[in-house]
Design a protein around this motif. Structure first.
Motif, PDB file in Angstrom:
ATOM      1  N   PHE A 225      35.054  29.372  48.896  1.00  0.00           N
ATOM      2  CA  PHE A 225      35.259  28.824  47.423  1.00  0.00           C
ATOM      3  C   PHE A 225      36.443  27.737  48.031  1.00  0.00           C
ATOM      4  O   PHE A 225      37.212  27.737  48.782  1.00  0.00           O
ATOM      5  CB  PHE A 225      36.111  29.648  46.646  1.00  0.00           C
ATOM      6  CG  PHE A 225      34.927  30.680  46.010  1.00  0.00           C
ATOM      7  CD1 PHE A 225      34.038  30.314  45.035  1.00  0.00           C
ATOM      8  CD2 PHE A 225      34.800  32.017  46.451  1.00  0.00           C
ATOM      9  CE1 PHE A 225      32.945  31.071  44.458  1.00  0.00           C
ATOM     10  CE2 PHE A 225      33.730  32.876  45.869  1.00  0.00           C
ATOM     11  CZ  PHE A 225      33.121  32.389  44.979  1.00  0.00           C
ATOM     12  N   SER A 226      36.307  26.578  47.191  1.00  0.00           N
ATOM     13  CA  SER A 226      37.059  25.227  47.407  1.00  0.00           C
ATOM     14  C   SER A 226      38.581  25.442  47.752  1.00  0.00           C
ATOM     15  O   SER A 226      38.877  24.978  48.704  1.00  0.00           O
ATOM     16  CB  SER A 226      37.008  24.307  46.230  1.00  0.00           C
ATOM     17  OG  SER A 226      35.554  24.119  46.021  1.00  0.00           O
ATOM     18  N   ALA A 227      39.179  26.048  46.651  1.00  0.00           N
ATOM     19  CA  ALA A 227      40.758  26.370  46.914  1.00  0.00           C
ATOM     20  C   ALA A 227      41.004  27.036  48.141  1.00  0.00           C
ATOM     21  O   ALA A 227      41.795  26.761  48.787  1.00  0.00           O
ATOM     22  CB  ALA A 227      41.248  26.958  45.482  1.00  0.00           C
ATOM     23  N   SER A 228      40.077  28.043  48.390  1.00  0.00           N
ATOM     24  CA  SER A 228      40.295  29.017  49.785  1.00  0.00           C
ATOM     25  C   SER A 228      40.028  28.051  51.003  1.00  0.00           C
ATOM     26  O   SER A 228      40.828  28.361  51.864  1.00  0.00           O
ATOM     27  CB  SER A 228      39.215  30.101  49.578  1.00  0.00           C
ATOM     28  OG  SER A 228      39.095  30.674  50.768  1.00  0.00           O
TER      29      SER A 228
ATOM     30  N   GLN B 180      21.453  30.187  47.888  1.00  0.00           N
ATOM     31  CA  GLN B 180      21.640  31.365  49.089  1.00  0.00           C
ATOM     32  C   GLN B 180      20.947  30.792  50.287  1.00  0.00           C
ATOM     33  O   GLN B 180      20.483  29.542  50.414  1.00  0.00           O
ATOM     34  CB  GLN B 180      20.773  32.692  48.517  1.00  0.00           C
ATOM     35  CG  GLN B 180      21.564  33.423  47.511  1.00  0.00           C
ATOM     36  CD  GLN B 180      20.974  34.958  47.078  1.00  0.00           C
ATOM     37  OE1 GLN B 180      19.708  35.069  47.305  1.00  0.00           O
ATOM     38  NE2 GLN B 180      21.694  35.477  46.647  1.00  0.00           N
TER      39      GLN B 180
ATOM     40  N   GLU C 148      30.424  27.383  48.296  1.00  0.00           N
ATOM     41  CA  GLU C 148      30.953  26.117  47.482  1.00  0.00           C
ATOM     42  C   GLU C 148      31.372  25.139  48.093  1.00  0.00           C
ATOM     43  O   GLU C 148      31.006  24.113  47.957  1.00  0.00           O
ATOM     44  CB  GLU C 148      31.778  26.717  46.462  1.00  0.00           C
ATOM     45  CG  GLU C 148      32.363  25.638  45.535  1.00  0.00           C
ATOM     46  CD  GLU C 148      33.534  26.504  44.497  1.00  0.00           C
ATOM     47  OE1 GLU C 148      32.913  26.995  43.675  1.00  0.00           O
ATOM     48  OE2 GLU C 148      34.548  26.008  44.718  1.00  0.00           O
TER      49      GLU C 148
ATOM     50  N   PRO D 107      25.247  34.348  50.142  1.00  0.00           N
ATOM     51  CA  PRO D 107      25.453  33.399  49.252  1.00  0.00           C
ATOM     52  C   PRO D 107      25.546  32.175  50.046  1.00  0.00           C
ATOM     53  O   PRO D 107      26.265  32.187  51.009  1.00  0.00           O
ATOM     54  CB  PRO D 107      26.425  33.770  48.334  1.00  0.00           C
ATOM     55  CG  PRO D 107      26.629  35.100  48.680  1.00  0.00           C
ATOM     56  CD  PRO D 107      25.853  35.407  49.540  1.00  0.00           C
TER      57      PRO D 107
END
Lengths: 477, 370
Positions: free
Chosen positions: B222-225, B78, B176, B173
Motif C-alpha cells: 500500500f502507498s503509505a507503507s 492479482q 497498490e 493480490p
C-alpha cells in the motif's frame, strides 16, 4: 483400525536384533523392556497403540545410518519418530517394528543471518528453532499449534503448517535442504543453503512423505526477519455465510493478513465457558491479524474494518495494546482445550476451497444432528483448512466408531467440494483408508512408485498413508 | 509436430509411442542437453478452467499462454507472485510462453527472494505419464498434505517425468504501489553486505539485485507503507552509497523486468550460466568466474554470468556447494558440457530411479537434464 499382522519371525529374533542394534549404539541407545517402551506405543492419536519391538535413540547421522543398515539387512520395519505429536498416527509402531526416535539429535549446527538460514538436527523442537534466532530479530515461520513440543523431523515428515501460513507458507516453502538417511543406510544431501535445487526436486517430495522415504537427520531452514509488530482484530457475525463473504472480500481487496482464524458458535460457547476471553455470543467469529509498523498496521486494519462494517458485524473489536491482543488470541488458543473439557474429541483437518465454507459448515451442522454428536469448528479461514472437533465419549461403547464414521463423512464432503482429506496433519493410519476417496488407483500407484525407489523393500513406516490393500503386494516384497 | 487438443488425445499418443519426444510448451525456454525426438507440443491444451479470486487460486490447462493467464489475473488486480522469467530475448526464441512451461522449468524471477519459487505456488497437477496414464496429484487448495507431494517433483522436472496437462496454482493480490531504490556499488563483497542488510530488515523487500554496477532494491504494498519503508531502507542503505528512489510504477516494472529477463545479456555475445549459491559465497564465486559480465539476483543467491563461448565454467569453481546451469550456448557446447549440475551418485541414482518409474520407456525429453 487394521494393521498388518506382525512378522512372527522378527518377534522370535527380538533379542538378536536388540543385540545387533546395541552393537552400533551402545546399551543406552536401545530400549527394549516393555515397561520402558510404553511411552512409544502411540503418538497423539492415542486411541490406537501397540508396543514396538524396541526403540533406538541415535545421537548422530552416522548412528542413524548404522541402525538403518542393520534393520535393512535383517528385514525389520522401522518407524521414525520425532516428538510423537502426530494426530494421524504417523509414529504409531507395529509389534515387529523398531522405533527410531530422533530426540537426541537436537543441536543447532549453523546459523547464518546473511543467508537467512539455520541448520539444525531434526530432533530439535519447532519453537526452539525460533528460540535460537529471535534475540537477533529473526524467526522460523511455520508454527503448528504443537510447536512447543513437535520436532522439525515430524514437521518435515508431515509438511506441517500453522496459523500463519497464508502469508509465510508451510514447511515445504521454508525448507532449503536436508540430510536424509535411506533405509539401506545411504546418507544423502538434498538442497542446502542455496535457494533452489538443481535437478529433480527430491527435497520437495521428501517433505510430506510421512517418514516413508528416509530418516531426515539434519535440516536447513529459511529464517525471516521479524516484522516490526502485529495486531489482531476480532469480528463477530450472525451467520457463517456472511463471515465467509467477509473473508473473501478482504482477500479480494488486496490485503494479505498473516492469519485469518474462524470459530463457529459451538466452539465460541465452549471457549467462552472455559477461557472467558470475553468473546461475543454469535454464529461466527473471525480473528484477523496483520503485521508491519504501527502506521502500516493502522492502514491495513482500517481497510479490513471498512470491509467488515459493510457486512454488519455484531461485534468489531480492535486490540489497542498487547494485553488486548493477547485476550483476542486467548480464546482461539484455548479452543482445543475448551472442547476437551466438554468431552473427548477427534480433530479433523480437511481443506476446502474457501468459497465452499458456508455450504460445508451447514452440512456439518446437519450431519451433527444425524449422528447425535456435537461438533465445533475452528480453522484457518484464509486457506480453507478446517478443524472440525467432533465430541464423543471414549467410555461409551460404540461412540468412537460413530465419531470416526462422522469424521469420514466430513472428509468425503471436503473432497466432494474440491478440497482434500488433510491440510496439515498428514494421512498416517487415520485417513489411510479414505485415500481412495481422493485418488484413483493410478494416482496412488504413482505415489507408491516413489517409495519403491527410495525404499525398495518397503521397510520404512510401511503400513501408513496408502490403503493396506493398495500397498499389500509391495509390502509383501 | 504432434499437437494434441485434449488430454485423452495426448494420453493416446503417449500410450502408442515407441520413440522419444521433445516436449514443448511454447518452445521459449530452449536449454538443457539437446533432445533427439519428435516434437510433442502441449500448446493445444489451452484455457483457464477455474479462477476464484477470493480464494487466490486458478486452474488452467498446461498449454494456456502466460499472457492469457496474466491478463485474467490483472482484471482482478492479482498476479503470479513468483514473477516468471521471459527468456525469449536472451535465448533468441520466438514462441509464446505457456503456464505449463513456466512450472515445468520452475521459472522464478526476482520476487523468489520474498515469496518463493514457482514450485511454491503450484498446488496441483494433472499429467500423462510414460505409460499413457492420466495421473493427478495435489489439488486446488493451499494446504494439502494428502499423500506424497508429486506436485513439487513435477515442477522443474523439464518434462522428464510426465507431460503436464493441467496445473492449479496460488496467486496473490497485485500491490497498490511499488518503489525501487538504487545505489552505485562496485565491490562484490560490499554489494552482498548491502543486499543482506536489505533482505534482513523487517521492511519486506520483494527484490534485491545487482546489475550495471547498481544495487537495486524493490518494495511493494500500500502507498503509505511503501513510502514509509522506502525512507527506512534508504537510511539503512545510505552507508553503502547514495540512494535514489524511483516510485513511478511503469519505471519500476521496466527496471525489474530487465533484471528478471537478464536483458543486458541478450544482445551481448557469449554463453550464459545461471548459478545458485549461498549469498555469503557469492563474492568468492564471482571472483572465480572470470566472467565478462555478472548480474546478481535473489540477494546474491542467484548469479547470472556471461562468459566466452564454450567455457566449462564448473572447471573454474572450487569449494562451490550450489549448482551451475548452462542456459545459453551453441548446440555443440550443450552436447559437450552438461547443462545441469552433475549430481552426487546417490542423488543421481534416486533421480534415475524415479525417471524409470514415471517414464519406463524413456520417452520424455531423454537426457535433457544430464
Amino acid at each position: 483400525m487394521d494393521m498388518p499382522l506382525p512378522n512372527a519371525a522378527i518377534l522370535d529374533r527380538k533379542m538378536r536384533i536388540v543385540e545387533l542394534l546395541q552393537n552400533v549404539l551402545g546399551k543406552d541407545g536401545v530400549i527394549f523392556d516393555p515397561a520402558e517402551t510404553r511411552a512409544y506405543e502411540c503418538d497423539a492419536l492415542s486411541a490406537y497403540r501397540c508396543p514396538p519391538l524396541c526403540v533406538v535413540l541415535p545421537r548422530t547421522t552416522q548412528e542413524v545410518s548404522a541402525v538403518l543398515a542393520v534393520c535393512h539387512a535383517e528385514n525389520v520395519p522401522v518407524v521414525p519418530r520425532g516428538s510423537g505429536t502426530s494426530l494421524a498416527g504417523g509414529a504409531m509402531p507395529t509389534a515387529d517394528a523398531v522405533i527410531l526416535g530422533v530426540s537426541r539429535l537436537n543441536a543447532v549446527l549453523e546459523t547464518h543471518y546473511g543467508d537467512r538460514m539455520i541448520r539444525v538436527q531434526t530432533g530439535r523442537t519447532n519453537l526452539s528453532v525460533t528460540g535460537a534466532v529471535e534475540q537477533d530479530g529473526f524467526f522460523y515461520a511455520p508454527d503448528p499449534s504443537s510447536q512447543l513440543a513437535c520436532a522439525i523431523a515430524g514437521n518435515i515428515a508431515m509438511n506441517s503448517g500453522g496459523a500463519h501460513c497464508l502469508k509465510y507458507g508451510v514447511t515445504t516453502n521454508n525448507l532449503l535442504g536436508v540430510t536424509i538417511v535411506l533405509m539401506d543406510g545411504t546418507i544423502v544431501e538434498l538442497g542446502g543453503g542455496h535457494m533452489d535445487a538443481g535437478g529433480l526436486d527430491l527435497l520437495g517430495v521428501v517433505c510430506g512423505s510421512e517418514g516413508q522415504l528416509g530418516v531426515v537427520t539434519e535440516a536447513t531452514l529459511r529464517i525471516l526477519p521479524k516484522p516490526e509488530g502485529a495486531r489482531p482484530v476480532l469480528i463477530g457475525y450472525d451467520s457463517n455465510e456472511v463471515a465467509g463473504q467477509c473473508v473473501s472480500d478482504i482477500i479480494k481487496a488486496g490485503v494479505l493478513p498473516v492469519a485469518i482464524e474462524f470459530m463457529d458458535r459451538p466452539c465460541i460457547e465452549a471457549t467462552e465457558a472455559f477461557a472467558k476471553a470475553g468473546y461475543p455470543m454469535c454464529e461466527a467469529l473471525l480473528i484477523i491479524e496483520v503485521e508491519g509498523s504501527p502506521a502500516e498496521i493502522d492502514e491495513q486494519l482500517t481497510l479490513i474494518k471498512d470491509i467488515a462494517q459493510r457486512h454488519n458485524p455484531v461485534e468489531l473489536r480492535e486490540a489497542a495494546d498487547a494485553d488486548q491482543a493477547a485476550r483476542i488470541w486467548l480464546g482461539r488458543k484455548s479452543a482445543f482445550g475448551a472442547m476437551g473439557q466438554i468431552n473427548d474429541y477427534m480433530c479433523l483437518d480437511g481443506t476446502i476451497p474457501v468459497s465452499q465454507l458456508p455450504f460445508v459448515l451447514r452440512r456439518i451442522g446437519e450431519m451433527s444432528k444425524e449422528y447425535g454428536l456435537g461438533v465445533g469448528n475452528v480453522f484457518h479461514a484464509g486457506d480453507g483448512n478446517m478443524h472440525p472437533l467432533i465430541l464423543y465419549n471414549a467410555n461409551t461403547p460404540g461412540d468412537l466408531e460413530k465419531c470416526e464414521a462422522f469424521g469420514a463423512d466430513i472428509l468425503k464432503l471436503c473432497v466432494e467440494v474440491g478440497g482434500c482429506l488433510t491440510g496439515e496433519h498428514g494421512v498416517g493410519i487415520e485417513k489411510r483408508d479414505l485415500m481412495t476417496v481422493q485418488f484413483a488407483p493410478v494416482d496412488l500407484d504413482a505415489q507408491m512408485a516413489v517409495k519403491d525407489v527410495f525404499d525398495p523393500k518397503w521397510l520404512l513406516n510401511p503400513a501408513k498413508v496408502f490403503p493396506l490393500a493398495a500397498s499389500a503386494q509391495r509390502r509383501a516384497g | 509436430m504432434i499437437r494434441p487438443e485434449t488430454e485423452a488425445e495426448l494420453a493416446e499418443v503417449v500410450a502408442g509411442a515407441t520413440g522419444p519426444f521433445r516436449i514443448i510448451g511454447g518452445g521459449t525456454r530452449d536449454y538443457g542437453r539437446p533432445v533427439a525426438g519428435a516434437d510433442l507440443s502441449a500448446a493445444g491444451l489451452s484455457g483457464i478452467t477455474l479462477y476464484e479470486p477470493g480464494a487466490l487460486t486458478m486452474v488452467a490447462r498446461a498449454g494456456t499462454s502466460l499472457a492469457e493467464i496474466e491478463a485474467a489475473l490483472a482484471r482482478e488486480n492479482q498476479r503470479l507472485p513468483f514473477e516468471p522469467t521471459d527468456l525469449r530475448s536472451l535465448l533468441g526464441t520466438t514462441g509464446t510462453p505457456t503456464i505449463g512451461g513456466v512450472f515445468a522449468t520452475n521459472a522464478s524471477g526476482p520476487r523468489r527472494v520474498q515469496v518463493g519459487a514457482a514450485r511454491d505456488f503450484l498446488l496441483g497437477v494433472r499429467y500423462v505419464d510414460g505409460k499413457g496414464a492420466v495421473v493427478k496429484n495435489g489439488g486446488r487448495v493451499m494446504k494439502n498434505v494428502t499423500g506424497y507431494d508429486l506436485v513439487k517433483l513435477m515442477a522443474g522436472s523439464y518434462g522428464t517425468l510426465g507431460v503436464m496437462t493441467e496445473v492449479s496454482f496460488k496467486v496473490l493480490p497485485a500491490p497498490e504501489a511499488a518503489a525501487t531504490m538504487t545505489l552505485p556499488v562496485s565491490d562484490t563483497s560490499t554489494v552482498i553486505s548491502a543486499l543482506s542488510a536489505a533482505v534482513g530488515s523487517p521492511f519486506d523487500v520483494s527484490g534485491a539485485a545487482w546489475a550495471n554496477g547498481q544495487v537495486v532494491i524493490r518494495i511493494e504494498g500500500f502507498s503509505a507503507s511503501v513510502a514509509y519503508r522506502a525512507d527506512r531502507l534508504s537510511a539503512l542503505l545510505a552507508p553503502f552509497g547514495a540512494v535514489e528512489v524511483e516510485t513511478d510504477a511503469a519505471a519500476v516494472a521496466r527496471h525489474w523486468a530487465a533484471i528478471r529477463d537478464v536483458a543486458s545479456f541478450a544482445q551481448a555475445p557469449g554463453d550464459v550460466w545461471r548459478l545458485s549459491c549461498r549469498p555469503s559465497q557469492a563474492a568468492a564465486l564471482v571472483a572465480q568466474l572470470g566472467a565478462e559480465e555478472v548480474i546478481l539476483d535473489w540477494a546474491g543467491g542467484l548469479v547470472w554470468a556471461r562468459v566466452a563461448r564454450g567455457t566449462d565454467l564448473r572447471q573454474r569453481l572450487t569449494g562451490f556447494t550450489g549448482h551451475a546451469t548452462l542456459v545459453r550456448a551453441a548446440t555443440e557446447t550443450r552436447g559437450a558440457i552438461p547443462s545441469f549440475h552433475p549430481e552426487p551418485p546417490a542423488v543421481a541414482a534416486l533421480s534415475k530411479g524415479l525417471r524409470a518409474k514415471f517414464d519406463p520407456k524413456g520417452l520424455f525429453n531423454p537426457g535433457i537434464m544430464d
